[in-house]
Design a protein around this motif. Sequence first.
Motif, mmCIF file in Angstrom:
data_model
loop_
_atom_site.group_PDB
_atom_site.id
_atom_site.type_symbol
_atom_site.label_atom_id
_atom_site.label_comp_id
_atom_site.label_asym_id
_atom_site.label_seq_id
_atom_site.Cartn_x
_atom_site.Cartn_y
_atom_site.Cartn_z
ATOM 1 N N GLY A 117 22.279 -4.742 -23.292
ATOM 2 C CA GLY A 117 22.599 -5.954 -23.969
ATOM 3 C C GLY A 117 21.640 -6.318 -23.714
ATOM 4 O O GLY A 117 22.148 -7.598 -23.412
ATOM 5 N N ALA A 118 20.425 -6.834 -23.690
ATOM 6 C CA ALA A 118 19.116 -6.982 -23.108
ATOM 7 C C ALA A 118 18.803 -7.875 -24.202
ATOM 8 O O ALA A 118 18.672 -7.253 -25.427
ATOM 9 N N ASP A 119 18.753 -9.145 -24.499
ATOM 10 C CA ASP A 119 17.913 -10.165 -25.923
ATOM 11 C C ASP A 119 16.971 -9.556 -25.733
ATOM 12 O O ASP A 119 15.857 -10.359 -27.225
ATOM 13 N N ARG A 120 16.223 -10.256 -24.478
ATOM 14 C CA ARG A 120 14.972 -10.734 -24.029
ATOM 15 C C ARG A 120 14.595 -9.596 -22.607
ATOM 16 O O ARG A 120 14.861 -9.416 -22.680
ATOM 17 N N VAL A 121 12.664 -9.538 -23.330
ATOM 18 C CA VAL A 121 12.496 -9.082 -21.510
ATOM 19 C C VAL A 121 11.710 -9.944 -21.275
ATOM 20 O O VAL A 121 10.022 -10.009 -22.381
ATOM 21 N N LEU A 122 10.541 -10.062 -20.156
ATOM 22 C CA LEU A 122 9.811 -10.526 -19.835
ATOM 23 C C LEU A 122 9.429 -9.632 -18.813
ATOM 24 O O LEU A 122 9.869 -9.664 -17.841
ATOM 25 N N THR A 123 7.559 -9.509 -18.796
ATOM 26 C CA THR A 123 7.374 -8.489 -17.764
ATOM 27 C C THR A 123 5.200 -9.130 -17.456
ATOM 28 O O THR A 123 5.557 -10.541 -18.151
ATOM 29 N N VAL A 124 5.361 -8.764 -16.534
ATOM 30 C CA VAL A 124 3.580 -9.152 -16.130
ATOM 31 C C VAL A 124 2.947 -8.181 -16.072
ATOM 32 O O VAL A 124 3.136 -6.759 -15.468
ATOM 33 N N ASP A 125 1.685 -8.000 -16.662
ATOM 34 C CA ASP A 125 0.248 -6.291 -16.954
ATOM 35 C C ASP A 125 0.862 -5.143 -17.054
ATOM 36 O O ASP A 125 0.996 -4.408 -16.041
ATOM 37 N N LEU A 126 1.595 -5.068 -18.756
ATOM 38 C CA LEU A 126 1.815 -3.803 -18.589
ATOM 39 C C LEU A 126 0.752 -3.273 -18.672
ATOM 40 O O LEU A 126 -0.353 -3.230 -18.839
ATOM 41 N N HIS A 127 0.892 -1.952 -18.134
ATOM 42 C CA HIS A 127 -0.055 -0.744 -18.147
ATOM 43 C C HIS A 127 -1.008 -0.981 -19.324
ATOM 44 O O HIS A 127 -1.675 -0.747 -19.013
ATOM 45 N N GLN A 132 4.730 -3.247 -25.805
ATOM 46 C CA GLN A 132 6.311 -4.335 -25.799
ATOM 47 C C GLN A 132 6.220 -3.566 -27.216
ATOM 48 O O GLN A 132 7.572 -4.082 -27.595
ATOM 49 N N GLY A 133 5.655 -2.883 -27.999
ATOM 50 C CA GLY A 133 6.283 -2.279 -29.241
ATOM 51 C C GLY A 133 7.008 -1.602 -28.925
ATOM 52 O O GLY A 133 8.174 -1.432 -30.246
ATOM 53 N N PHE A 134 7.606 -0.618 -28.204
ATOM 54 C CA PHE A 134 8.830 0.116 -28.187
ATOM 55 C C PHE A 134 9.915 -0.538 -28.123
ATOM 56 O O PHE A 134 10.907 -0.031 -28.064
ATOM 57 N N PHE A 135 9.863 -2.287 -27.578
ATOM 58 C CA PHE A 135 11.302 -2.557 -27.746
ATOM 59 C C PHE A 135 11.948 -2.930 -28.575
ATOM 60 O O PHE A 135 10.334 -3.295 -29.732
ATOM 61 N N ASP A 136 13.079 -3.101 -29.329
ATOM 62 C CA ASP A 136 13.030 -3.265 -30.718
ATOM 63 C C ASP A 136 13.923 -5.390 -29.851
ATOM 64 O O ASP A 136 14.628 -5.201 -31.180
ATOM 65 N N ILE A 137 13.376 -5.607 -29.134
ATOM 66 C CA ILE A 137 13.584 -7.182 -29.100
ATOM 67 C C ILE A 137 13.008 -7.669 -28.390
ATOM 68 O O ILE A 137 11.548 -7.086 -27.922
ATOM 69 N N PRO A 138 12.647 -9.333 -28.271
ATOM 70 C CA PRO A 138 11.512 -9.742 -28.283
ATOM 71 C C PRO A 138 10.951 -9.568 -26.880
ATOM 72 O O PRO A 138 11.281 -9.796 -26.140
ATOM 73 N N THR A 139 9.844 -9.953 -26.809
ATOM 74 C CA THR A 139 8.948 -9.153 -25.375
ATOM 75 C C THR A 139 7.962 -9.947 -24.958
ATOM 76 O O THR A 139 6.897 -9.812 -25.693
ATOM 77 N N ASP A 140 7.692 -10.419 -23.770
ATOM 78 C CA ASP A 140 6.856 -11.157 -23.319
ATOM 79 C C ASP A 140 6.205 -10.481 -22.661
ATOM 80 O O ASP A 140 6.315 -10.749 -21.326
ATOM 81 N N ASN A 141 4.674 -9.901 -22.282
ATOM 82 C CA ASN A 141 3.786 -9.986 -21.716
ATOM 83 C C ASN A 141 3.170 -10.650 -20.970
ATOM 84 O O ASN A 141 1.915 -10.663 -21.438
ATOM 85 N N LEU A 142 3.217 -11.059 -19.806
ATOM 86 C CA LEU A 142 2.358 -11.984 -19.042
ATOM 87 C C LEU A 142 1.242 -11.247 -18.554
ATOM 88 O O LEU A 142 1.201 -10.430 -18.312
ATOM 89 N N PHE A 143 0.027 -11.848 -18.175
ATOM 90 C CA PHE A 143 -1.632 -11.774 -17.555
ATOM 91 C C PHE A 143 -1.655 -12.136 -16.291
ATOM 92 O O PHE A 143 -1.376 -14.022 -16.275
ATOM 93 N N ALA A 144 -1.469 -11.718 -14.989
ATOM 94 C CA ALA A 144 -1.878 -12.494 -14.010
ATOM 95 C C ALA A 144 -3.440 -13.628 -13.918
ATOM 96 O O ALA A 144 -3.956 -13.084 -12.748
ATOM 97 N N THR A 145 -4.002 -12.991 -14.887
ATOM 98 C CA THR A 145 -5.772 -13.025 -14.998
ATOM 99 C C THR A 145 -6.267 -14.074 -13.984
ATOM 100 O O THR A 145 -7.234 -14.305 -13.178
ATOM 101 N N LYS A 146 -5.255 -15.406 -14.707
ATOM 102 C CA LYS A 146 -5.782 -16.796 -14.282
ATOM 103 C C LYS A 146 -4.995 -16.751 -12.585
ATOM 104 O O LYS A 146 -5.623 -17.255 -12.122
ATOM 105 N N VAL A 147 -3.914 -16.343 -12.286
ATOM 106 C CA VAL A 147 -4.012 -16.357 -10.716
ATOM 107 C C VAL A 147 -5.146 -15.497 -9.866
ATOM 108 O O VAL A 147 -5.257 -16.083 -9.342
ATOM 109 N N MET A 148 -5.680 -14.188 -10.707
ATOM 110 C CA MET A 148 -6.868 -13.253 -9.727
ATOM 111 C C MET A 148 -8.032 -13.994 -10.106
ATOM 112 O O MET A 148 -8.683 -14.755 -8.758
ATOM 113 N N GLU A 149 -8.292 -14.966 -11.567
ATOM 114 C CA GLU A 149 -9.297 -16.021 -10.796
ATOM 115 C C GLU A 149 -9.651 -17.165 -10.088
ATOM 116 O O GLU A 149 -10.657 -16.826 -9.139
ATOM 117 N N ALA A 150 -8.101 -17.973 -10.620
ATOM 118 C CA ALA A 150 -8.605 -18.719 -9.185
ATOM 119 C C ALA A 150 -8.434 -18.674 -7.870
ATOM 120 O O ALA A 150 -9.241 -19.078 -6.409
#
Length: 310
Positions: A117-127, A132-150
Motif C-alpha cells: 500500500g505504499a504510494d511512494r518510496v524514498l531511499t539513499v544510494d541504491l546499490h 528505481q525501475g523495479f517499483f511501480d510507484i514514484p521512487t526518489d533515490n537520494l545521493f550522499a555524495t554532497k554529505v561526503m564531499e563536505a
Amino acid sequence: MKLMSGTANPDLSRSIADYLDAPLTASHIERFADGEIFVRIDENVRGEDVFILQSTSYPANDHLMELLICIDALVRASARRITAVIPYFGYARQDRKTGGRTPISAKLVANLIAKAGADRVLTVDLHAGQIQGFFDIPTDNLFATKVMEADIRRHYETDNLLIVSPDVGGVVRARALAKLLDAEIAIVDKRRPKAGVAEVMNIIGEVEGRRCILFDDMCDSGGTLVNAADALLDKGAVEVSAYVTHGVLSKDAQGRVAKSRLRELVVTDSIVPPPGSTETPKVRRLSVAPLLGEAIRRIANDESVSKLFD
C-alpha cells in the motif's frame, strides 16, 4: 504531515524528526513469542500524509516484514498518502539473475512494498540505480555524495586527492564525487570467486604519491576495502581512507577494518551497527538526517526533490 518510525533505526528517525521540528507518531510495535510482529498506531492518521521511516537492515527479513505491516496498518487507518522512507534498501544486491534458476529479489521486495500500500518510496544510494525501475510507484533515490564531499573538505587536503572506485561498477559514483572535489579517479579491478569474497586483480590509474579515498555505496564484510587499500599502498599511495554510504559491517567487519592499513572508514547513520559488533575509532559516522529530512519536507510540500541533486 506525520512521521512514523519503525524499530530498525530509531536514532535516525529522531534526528529526522528534530530536523523537521515534527514529533514522531505514537505507535506500538512488538513481537510475539514466535517472532510475529504486531503494530498499533496510537493516534489518528486519517487523511494524513504519512512517512514511515525504516531501513531494511539486519535482521533484514524482520525489518522488511515490519515495514510491510506498518504500511498495511496505515492503509487500514485511512492515511491519505504513505511514503516508505528506506535509508538502506536491503536485497538491493540481488538486482539481476546471476545464474540459472536464481531470483531477482530486489524486484520481489519492490513489489511487496507497493502491494502493501505504499504510494511512494524514498531511499539513499541504491546499490544499482536501475532498481528505481523495479517499483511501480514514484521512487526518489537520494545521493550522499554532497554529505561526503563536505566532510572530505573538512578533514583532507584536496590538492593531492585521488578518488578510487573499488570496482568497475562504481565508476559513475566515484566520478560524481571526483567532479565535486575537482579530483582524478582510479579504479580497482577485482573479481569475486564467491559471494562476500573479493580479490584485487589490478589498479587502473596512477596512484603513486597520492592520498586515496575509496568511495562505495556499502561495506559488508570489509574485505573489498581492506584488500583495495593494501593494493593501493603497495602501488605507492601515501595513505588510503574509505567513504561508504551504508555501513552494513556484518560479522567481524569492524575488527577487520581496525587491523587494516586504512586510515579510517567513514559511513553514514543509515544503518545501526549490528548487535555484538566491536566499535573501533577507525570507523566514523556521518548523519544523513538533514538530507532525508529536507527531501521529506519537499515531498510533503509538493516541491522539487531533484533540486537536492544540483
